[in-house]
Design a protein around this motif. Structure first.
Motif, PDB file in Angstrom:
ATOM      1  N   UNK A 103       0.625  -1.411  -0.157  1.00  0.00           N
ATOM      2  CA  UNK A 103      -0.038  -0.195   0.086  1.00  0.00           C
ATOM      3  C   UNK A 103       1.029   1.145  -0.092  1.00  0.00           C
ATOM      4  N   UNK A 104       2.081   1.111   0.676  1.00  0.00           N
ATOM      5  CA  UNK A 104       2.572   2.552   0.682  1.00  0.00           C
ATOM      6  C   UNK A 104       3.471   2.730  -0.656  1.00  0.00           C
ATOM      7  N   UNK A 105       4.399   1.017  -0.880  1.00  0.00           N
ATOM      8  CA  UNK A 105       5.007   1.135  -2.321  1.00  0.00           C
ATOM      9  C   UNK A 105       4.554   2.136  -3.508  1.00  0.00           C
ATOM     10  N   UNK A 106       2.788   1.537  -3.474  1.00  0.00           N
ATOM     11  CA  UNK A 106       2.087   2.115  -4.093  1.00  0.00           C
ATOM     12  C   UNK A 106       1.386   3.588  -4.046  1.00  0.00           C
ATOM     13  N   UNK A 107       1.565   4.251  -3.101  1.00  0.00           N
ATOM     14  CA  UNK A 107       1.570   5.253  -2.549  1.00  0.00           C
ATOM     15  C   UNK A 107       2.506   6.096  -2.586  1.00  0.00           C
ATOM     16  N   UNK A 108       3.826   5.879  -2.598  1.00  0.00           N
ATOM     17  CA  UNK A 108       5.016   6.830  -3.240  1.00  0.00           C
ATOM     18  C   UNK A 108       5.865   6.131  -4.606  1.00  0.00           C
ATOM     19  N   UNK A 109       4.690   5.312  -5.143  1.00  0.00           N
ATOM     20  CA  UNK A 109       4.866   5.048  -7.436  1.00  0.00           C
ATOM     21  C   UNK A 109       5.468   6.267  -7.819  1.00  0.00           C
ATOM     22  N   UNK A 110       6.539   6.044  -8.441  1.00  0.00           N
ATOM     23  CA  UNK A 110       6.530   7.510  -8.849  1.00  0.00           C
ATOM     24  C   UNK A 110       5.108   7.333 -10.413  1.00  0.00           C
ATOM     25  N   UNK A 111       5.175   8.949 -10.544  1.00  0.00           N
ATOM     26  CA  UNK A 111       3.879   9.360 -11.040  1.00  0.00           C
ATOM     27  C   UNK A 111       4.274   8.758 -12.686  1.00  0.00           C
ATOM     28  N   UNK A 112       3.168   8.941 -13.685  1.00  0.00           N
ATOM     29  CA  UNK A 112       3.465   8.298 -14.775  1.00  0.00           C
ATOM     30  C   UNK A 112       3.624   9.260 -16.267  1.00  0.00           C
ATOM     31  N   UNK A 113       3.281  10.530 -15.350  1.00  0.00           N
ATOM     32  CA  UNK A 113       2.703  12.131 -16.280  1.00  0.00           C
ATOM     33  C   UNK A 113       4.352  11.825 -17.955  1.00  0.00           C
TER      34      UNK A 113
END
Length: 113
Positions: A103-113
């Motif tokens: 859950x925390x990794x998904x929160x901190x995942x780099x944005x794909x913009x």
């Protein structure tokens, strides 16, 4: 400066896992317990250090993988032996840590913009 709250679980679980491996070695002479405890405990503590720095995503990703493998291995051992201590407990703690860190990794995942 105190580590961020999300690192505390990994520091705590890493310490418990390393301690558990040492106890397994000193009580039963189990070298595999010592090696696994130090390896997995060290990886979890290392993930806490990463989270405390500037590598939150990488630290949570490392902890997710580490706790998932630990939970799977000890879960299989629990199913084989039926003994809750230590296999069932470590499997349950590992599964909880894996879910939290994912859950925390998904929160901190780099944005794909």
């Amino acid at each position: 400066m105190a580590p961020p709250g999300s690192a505390h679980m990994n520091f705590s679980l890493g310490g418990l896992v390393a301690l558990g491996g040492a106890v397994g070695y000193f009580k039963k002479g189990s070298t595999p317990s010592l090696l696994a405890g130090l390896t997995f405990g060290g990886l979890l503590i290392g993930s806490g250090v990463m989270i405390s720095g500037d590598s939150q995503f990488e630290g949570h990703a490392l902890a997710t993988g580490t706790s998932s493998v630990m939970s799977l291995g000890m879960g299989l051992r629990f199913l084989k032996t039926g003994k809750f201590m230590p296999a069932g407990l470590v499997a349950a703690l590992g599964a909880g840590a894996a879910a939290y860190n994912l859950n925390k990794a998904l929160e901190w995942a780099p944005s794909r913009d």
